[in-house]
Design an enzyme around this catalytic site. Structure first.
Site, PDB file in Angstrom:
ATOM      1  N   TYR A 311     -37.008   7.400 -38.143  1.00  0.00           N
ATOM      2  CA  TYR A 311     -37.223   7.544 -36.697  1.00  0.00           C
ATOM      3  C   TYR A 311     -36.235   6.628 -35.973  1.00  0.00           C
ATOM      4  O   TYR A 311     -36.618   5.795 -35.160  1.00  0.00           O
ATOM      5  CB  TYR A 311     -38.663   7.196 -36.297  1.00  0.00           C
ATOM      6  CG  TYR A 311     -39.716   7.783 -37.205  1.00  0.00           C
ATOM      7  CD1 TYR A 311     -40.266   9.035 -36.937  1.00  0.00           C
ATOM      8  CD2 TYR A 311     -40.131   7.107 -38.346  1.00  0.00           C
ATOM      9  CE1 TYR A 311     -41.218   9.582 -37.775  1.00  0.00           C
ATOM     10  CE2 TYR A 311     -41.081   7.646 -39.194  1.00  0.00           C
ATOM     11  CZ  TYR A 311     -41.631   8.880 -38.920  1.00  0.00           C
ATOM     12  OH  TYR A 311     -42.572   9.413 -39.748  1.00  0.00           O
ATOM     13  N   CYS A 408     -45.531   1.658 -31.704  1.00  0.00           N
ATOM     14  CA  CYS A 408     -45.849   1.609 -30.277  1.00  0.00           C
ATOM     15  C   CYS A 408     -47.301   2.026 -30.060  1.00  0.00           C
ATOM     16  O   CYS A 408     -47.732   2.202 -28.922  1.00  0.00           O
ATOM     17  CB  CYS A 408     -44.899   2.491 -29.481  1.00  0.00           C
ATOM     18  SG  CYS A 408     -44.875   4.189 -30.047  1.00  0.00           S
TER      19      CYS A 408
HETATM   20  N1  SAH Z   1     -35.978   3.128 -33.615  1.00  0.00           N
HETATM   21  C1  SAH Z   1     -35.506   3.700 -32.377  1.00  0.00           C
HETATM   22  C2  SAH Z   1     -36.330   4.895 -31.877  1.00  0.00           C
HETATM   23  C3  SAH Z   1     -37.816   4.776 -31.943  1.00  0.00           C
HETATM   24  S1  SAH Z   1     -38.713   5.994 -31.013  1.00  0.00           S
HETATM   25  C4  SAH Z   1     -35.406   2.638 -31.327  1.00  0.00           C
HETATM   26  O1  SAH Z   1     -35.968   1.563 -31.452  1.00  0.00           O
HETATM   27  O2  SAH Z   1     -34.722   2.861 -30.320  1.00  0.00           O
HETATM   28  C5  SAH Z   1     -39.152   7.192 -32.173  1.00  0.00           C
HETATM   29  C6  SAH Z   1     -38.045   8.177 -32.494  1.00  0.00           C
HETATM   30  O3  SAH Z   1     -38.554   9.066 -33.478  1.00  0.00           O
HETATM   31  C7  SAH Z   1     -37.569   9.049 -31.353  1.00  0.00           C
HETATM   32  O4  SAH Z   1     -36.178   8.938 -31.266  1.00  0.00           O
HETATM   33  C8  SAH Z   1     -37.984  10.472 -31.764  1.00  0.00           C
HETATM   34  O5  SAH Z   1     -37.064  11.453 -31.355  1.00  0.00           O
HETATM   35  C9  SAH Z   1     -38.023  10.361 -33.260  1.00  0.00           C
HETATM   36  N2  SAH Z   1     -38.900  11.295 -34.000  1.00  0.00           N
HETATM   37  C10 SAH Z   1     -40.059  11.868 -33.603  1.00  0.00           C
HETATM   38  N3  SAH Z   1     -40.622  12.559 -34.614  1.00  0.00           N
HETATM   39  C11 SAH Z   1     -39.799  12.413 -35.690  1.00  0.00           C
HETATM   40  C12 SAH Z   1     -39.858  12.882 -37.045  1.00  0.00           C
HETATM   41  N4  SAH Z   1     -40.853  13.623 -37.481  1.00  0.00           N
HETATM   42  N5  SAH Z   1     -38.855  12.515 -37.873  1.00  0.00           N
HETATM   43  C13 SAH Z   1     -37.818  11.743 -37.442  1.00  0.00           C
HETATM   44  N6  SAH Z   1     -37.720  11.280 -36.172  1.00  0.00           N
HETATM   45  C14 SAH Z   1     -38.693  11.610 -35.311  1.00  0.00           C
END
Ligand code: SAH
Length: 464
Positions: A311, A408
């Site tokens: 993610y 979060c």
């Molecule tokens: N680590 C990053 C983003 C965290 S937010 C930071 O700190 O900026 C969570 C992220 O997970 C988002 O970018 C969203 O698009 C992504 N996401 C949501 N579901 C997901 C999934 N099943 N697999 C991979 N990424 C996913």
């Protein structure tokens, strides 16, 4: 007790959503804007079998935790649920919320109350805002925020947790719409053009992004609006995002650049990040740095490790970790975010990272089972719904030394660490970070290592 009854309540608890809770004849009554320690008069709005909701009418005796909300809209607004509480009390509330969830849902009965990292100045911290547009009864264009639990727009261009630039940007857009008779979108009929305006600011660079989210592809007299917006210092990126669906999802999948760059740049620690309109980027850069430093500390890297960042968004945590790791792999489902992540790696001349587009629960098993890629450390930072079962299972199968879980939503964090517990990983440390002062949301970081492997932790925070 029935609707419209007036009750006197001793508020002795707070809900996870920030409502005060008082009790009458064993019924828990939830009162928005009441603070733990208040004695209040409230009007019953709705009664269920076991509990009810009441409206705060009068504070008879204020709680020692109570302060005068700084924002005149605090009571009607759907955000900033804790503004009537002192900041110190807000921090206590949040540390307890995470702690309670980890004990109750996560079964971590031995965990000490986690430390919380707060802000020195808990105002004007948000680098991003999405303002809904609509039309009031007199037919005027309005923008502001949604009232609690509704889509009624309360006109307000001055939000005290947002940047000062929001106001002139919104005023320019409203006067442009009035001049050219451009209608705001109407959720009921699906007609009208401007739905939302997304504004982002790079705190380290001063760069500003404006993205108009339209029920269409064109905004009348866009060149004139660009000229006007460019009068604001820092204006860097102006774009249109197309969303013609009848949906609550704010942005559509197509973004059309209009002027300047397609992104803005910001900096966290020593790393520069380019951010596109649709990419996720933490909204509180001051606290984000503390959060990422904690994740890095928990990862305890020596320079040789293979690290997975699931993610990963635009690669923020990945690039932070890459400075101390052998190889980092990032996984993210939004393609634009991965494009940003790759650009960000190049921008910072970081070569030991590779990014994959896809769902964590699909990419990780595939890479592990088909290609045999392993992991010394796995960092996850999922959205509120937490990790998918397939992701958790693969994580455990990969047998990393450490799992760093950035969350979060402490309820899903608690659910997932419980599951990881069954799969052989135990929570060693938890730290809470206040990314959203005045609101109820809170970020937490947990370190997990293999069960029984307590020697691997720097300083355990378990009582035993
Ligand atoms: N680590 C990053 C983003 C965290 S937010 C930071 O700190 O900026 C969570 C992220 O997970 C988002 O970018 C969203 O698009 C992504 N996401 C949501 N579901 C997901 C999934 N099943 N697999 C991979 N990424 C996913």
């Amino acid at each position: 007790m029935k609707k419209d009854d007036l009750v006197i309540l001793n508020i002795d608890d707070m809900s996870t959503e920030g409502e005060g809770i008082g009790r009458v004849d064993g019924f828990a009554i939830f009162v928005k804007d009441a603070v733990k320690g208040d004695l209040v008069e409230a009007k019953v709005m709705k009664m269920k079998k076991q509990y009810g909701f009441a409206r705060l009418m009068r504070v008879i005796e204020p709680s020692p935790l109570r302060v005068e909300p700084r924002c005149p809209h605090a009571r009607r607004c759907g955000g900033c649920q804790l503004q009537a509480m002192s900041y110190a009390a807000q921090l206590g509330f949040k540390a307890d919320k995470v702690w309670n969830n980890l004990q109750r849902i996560g079964g971590l009965t031995d965990l000490e109350r986690p430390e919380i990292m707060g802000m020195e100045d808990p105002w004007r911290y948000r680098n991003k805002a999405q303002f809904p547009f609509g039309t009031d009864r007199e037919g005027r264009i309005v923008t502001g925020f949604y009232a609690a639990r509704s889509h009624t727009i309360i006109p307000c261009t001055e939000c005290l947790i947002g940047v000062e630039e929001n106001r002139p940007i919104l005023e320019k857009i409203i006067s442009h719409m009035e001049k050219y008779h451009i209608p705001a979108y109407d959720e009921q009929s699906g007609k009208g053009l401007l739905r939302h305006v997304l504004i982002r600011k790079g705190f380290a660079t001063g760069e500003l992004m404006v993205c108009l989210i339209l029920n269409g592809r064109k905004f009348p007299a866009m060149e004139q609006l660009v000229v006007s917006l460019r009068e604001l210092p820092g204006m860097t990126s102006i774009s249109i995002n197309v969303n013609t669906q009848n949906t609550n999802v704010i942005m559509g999948s197509e973004t059309i650049p209009v002027w300047g760059q397609a992104y803005i740049t910001d900096k966290i620690g020593d790393i520069r990040y380019q951010i596109s309109p649709r990419s996720f980027y933490q909204v509180n850069p001051v606290q984000t740095e503390k959060l990422y430093r904690t994740a890095l500390e928990f990862a305890n890297l020596t320079g040789d490790e293979t690290v997975w960042d699931l993610y990963c968004g635009i690669g923020t945590i990945s690039l932070f970790l890459a400075q101390r790791a052998g190889q980092v792999y990032g996984v993210e489902v939004v393609p634009e975010a991965i494009a940003d992540a790759r650009r960000n790696a190049a921008l910072n001349r970081i070569g030991n990272v590779e990014f994959f587009v896809g769902k964590a629960e699909e990419v990780l098993p595939e890479k592990y089972e088909r290609e045999g890629i392993h992991a010394d450390v796995i960092v996850v930072d999922p959205p509120r719904k937490g990790c998918d079962e397939a992701a958790l299972q693969t994580m455990a199968k990969m047998q990393p030394e450490r799992i760093v879980y950035v969350s979060c939503d402490s309820a899903t964090l608690a659910r997932d660490v419980k599951r990881l517990g069954e799969l052989g990983y135990e929570v060693r440390k938890v730290k809470v970070c206040d990314m959203f002062p005045q609101g109820v949301a809170v970020e937490a970081v947990a370190l997990l290592t293999k069960s029984g492997d307590i020697s691997k932790t720097a300083s355990g925070s378990l009582k035993s």
